[in-house]
Write an enzyme that holds these catalytic residues in place. Structure first.
Site, PDB file in Angstrom:
ATOM      1  N   ASP A 249     -34.310  36.361   1.889  1.00 54.21           N
ATOM      2  CA  ASP A 249     -33.139  35.599   1.551  1.00 54.21           C
ATOM      3  C   ASP A 249     -32.031  36.728   1.184  1.00 54.21           C
ATOM      4  OD1 ASP A 249     -31.593  33.673   0.231  1.00 54.21           O
ATOM      5  OD2 ASP A 249     -31.913  33.997  -1.586  1.00 54.21           O
TER       6      ASP A 249
ATOM      7  N   ASP B 297     -28.390  36.047  -0.770  1.00 51.95           N
ATOM      8  CA  ASP B 297     -27.731  36.085  -2.272  1.00 51.95           C
ATOM      9  C   ASP B 297     -28.825  35.902  -3.398  1.00 51.95           C
ATOM     10  OD1 ASP B 297     -25.520  36.122  -3.805  1.00 51.95           O
ATOM     11  OD2 ASP B 297     -24.738  34.547  -3.196  1.00 51.95           O
TER      12      ASP B 297
END
Lengths: 319, 319
Positions: A30, A32
């Site tokens: 991932d 952010d």
């Protein structure tokens, strides 16, 4: 693989840490909340990603962010020293285009979304309408205004995609749900994340936009983003020999990132600082609810950057 | 009162129809879909309402529509020949003001809603902000723009009300959920109706707007409208002696109108032509699910206007 206890990597022995690092060849991460917060890289995280690559591991960026084309996303990765190639970037805007193209979609897309989604559709030659703010109606809103909007629908639209759209508006929702009245029209949604990780402020996530359409549409969309398995399918298309058991999923949000890992039988590493905390994991471990139990990652670190000193310490044990 | 079979009034004997009409003194009626569709009155429905009054029954208009002040709603009732007084009009905009006033609310309201809600709050002297479209941001949207919006929040806001708002926008959702970060801030919503009854077009209901805020707020609002019992509480405040068993609730939507009746132990009359049909009722009767069973009204008519010839036929039996 389902486990119900989470190991804190910092408390593991050198041998255990090395065994963990040696146990995967592919990393899905991932962005952010794991690599950066907004425009600010998280300390040490780019060094970890680059060290992964030095060790011969393949890294894919896996993001529910639908607003950027892969090339713009890659630019951010490079600017913030994470590196990579466009082929290693996977976002939901790309997934939407990939989903339709791989199903030989014909017709136009009505999109609620930003320019990144439009550009990904352009790349695969799929026509789309809906980008940007709608013109305000010439008169105050009434059922009459709504009917005028419906009367101007494009009969060639065979798919509605709902993603993050700063210009979400009532007229856009009217259009989307009236296109969706035809049962054959495909309904895709980027993701249902409730918020963007931006503490101490609350920033509405794509789940807000998607709910505003799904509730009146009275139909459920195909949700492209995490925790759906489409991301890993896209990775498999690139690397048909990728082994789930030798793949690590890293994320800060259990119900999207970690669950994607669980849904694809990957190893999972949860990092703190973003959406979910170690205290959440400890609670889920004890929960009698199988759904909560399934959110428990295999490994935990406060921050991805914390892996750097651990990897340096056990470097002599790494393959 | 919970029944699991619905009587079709047209198939009842004269004595049964008269007994039904004589069994209630108070009528709560939904409006859109029962009395009119949009601007068009439904044939015979105004005659039925006026005949109720001639027979000495008290009639209340009960609507989840939050866009109008009671005086404007009454004007429509009078223009379309339904008659009544402002005291007999109950909408969710009024309920919101009534709810706050009766709890001695202090501070300001941040409202997502139309002018009718603002006017009802004005009537009880409650300050509000948020009416009308937000100015578009001076630069393209970014997290920076969101932070600027949050920094301008009004510290006096102690309540967020979400109702139908044609100007719903992402900046409004940002404001609402950041006000709601303070646990003490009251969170009210008009209703969760998925659509307005406007077949063959699909018109997004207030449920669309409410979901767009509730999902990222990660808090549940107090829902003022049907099927919540607040409407009947407002009727009781006007007529403390009103008897639930001698009150009839009329509606076209089972999960709001009929369920309100059930929740308050009223008699219930479902009319067709709007949201739910007789075939839905027959399905719910047979359902093993108590929630579906609870949607079965006591009585059914294709249209409220169909009651007129029945009442005229049994007029000699009516008290």
């Amino acid at each position: 693989m389902t486990t119900s206890t989470c190991q804190e990597l910092r408390q593991q022995s050198d041998e255990e840490i090395a065994a963990f690092i040696n146990s995967f060849d592919t990393v899905l991460t991932d962005c952010d909340g794991v690599l950066w917060f907004g425009l600010n890289p998280i300390l040490g995280s780019s060094d970890v990603i680059n060290l992964f690559r030095e060790l011969g591991k393949k890294v894919y960026y896996v993001t529910n962010n639908s607003t950027k084309h892969r090339r713009d996303f890659l630019k951010k990765c490079i600017d913030l020293k994470f590196g990579g190639t466009q082929d290693e970037v996977l976002g939901t805007a790309y997934l939407a285009a990939w989903y339709l193209k791989s199903r030989n979609f014909e017709g136009k897309v009505y999109m609620i979304g930003e320019s990144g989604l439009a550009q990904e559709l352009d790349d695969v030659g799929i026509e789309h309408i809906g980008l940007g703010p709608d013109l305000p109606p010439k008169e105050p809103f009434s059922a009459h205004v709504a009917v005028d909007i419906v009367k101007e629908l494009d009969p060639d639209v065979n798919c509605v995609i709902v993603a993050f759209d700063f210009n979400i508006s009532y007229p856009k929702i009217i259009k989307a749900i009236n296109y969706l009245e035809k049962p054959g029209v495909i309904f895709l949604a980027s993701n249902t994340d409730e918020r963007f990780p931006m503490s101490p402020y609350a920033l509405p996530g794509t789940g807000s936009i998607v709910a505003s359409v799904t509730v009146p549409a009275e139909r459920d969309p195909v949700i492209l983003g995490k925790p759906n398995t489409f991301f890993f399918e896209a990775v498999r298309q690139r690397c048909p020999n990728v082994e789930p058991q030798r793949t690590l999923m890293i994320g800060d949000r259990a119900n999207t990132d970690i669950l994607l890992g669980k849904n694809c039988n990957l190893k999972t590493l949860q990092v703190g600082g973003g959406v979910h905390k170690l205290s959440d994991i400890r609670r889920w471990e004890k929960s009698a609810c199988p759904k909560e139990n399934r959110l428990v990652a295999d490994y935990y670190l406060d921050s991805l950057g914390d892996l750097l000193p651990l990897m340096q310490r056990v470097r002599h044990l790494l393959k």
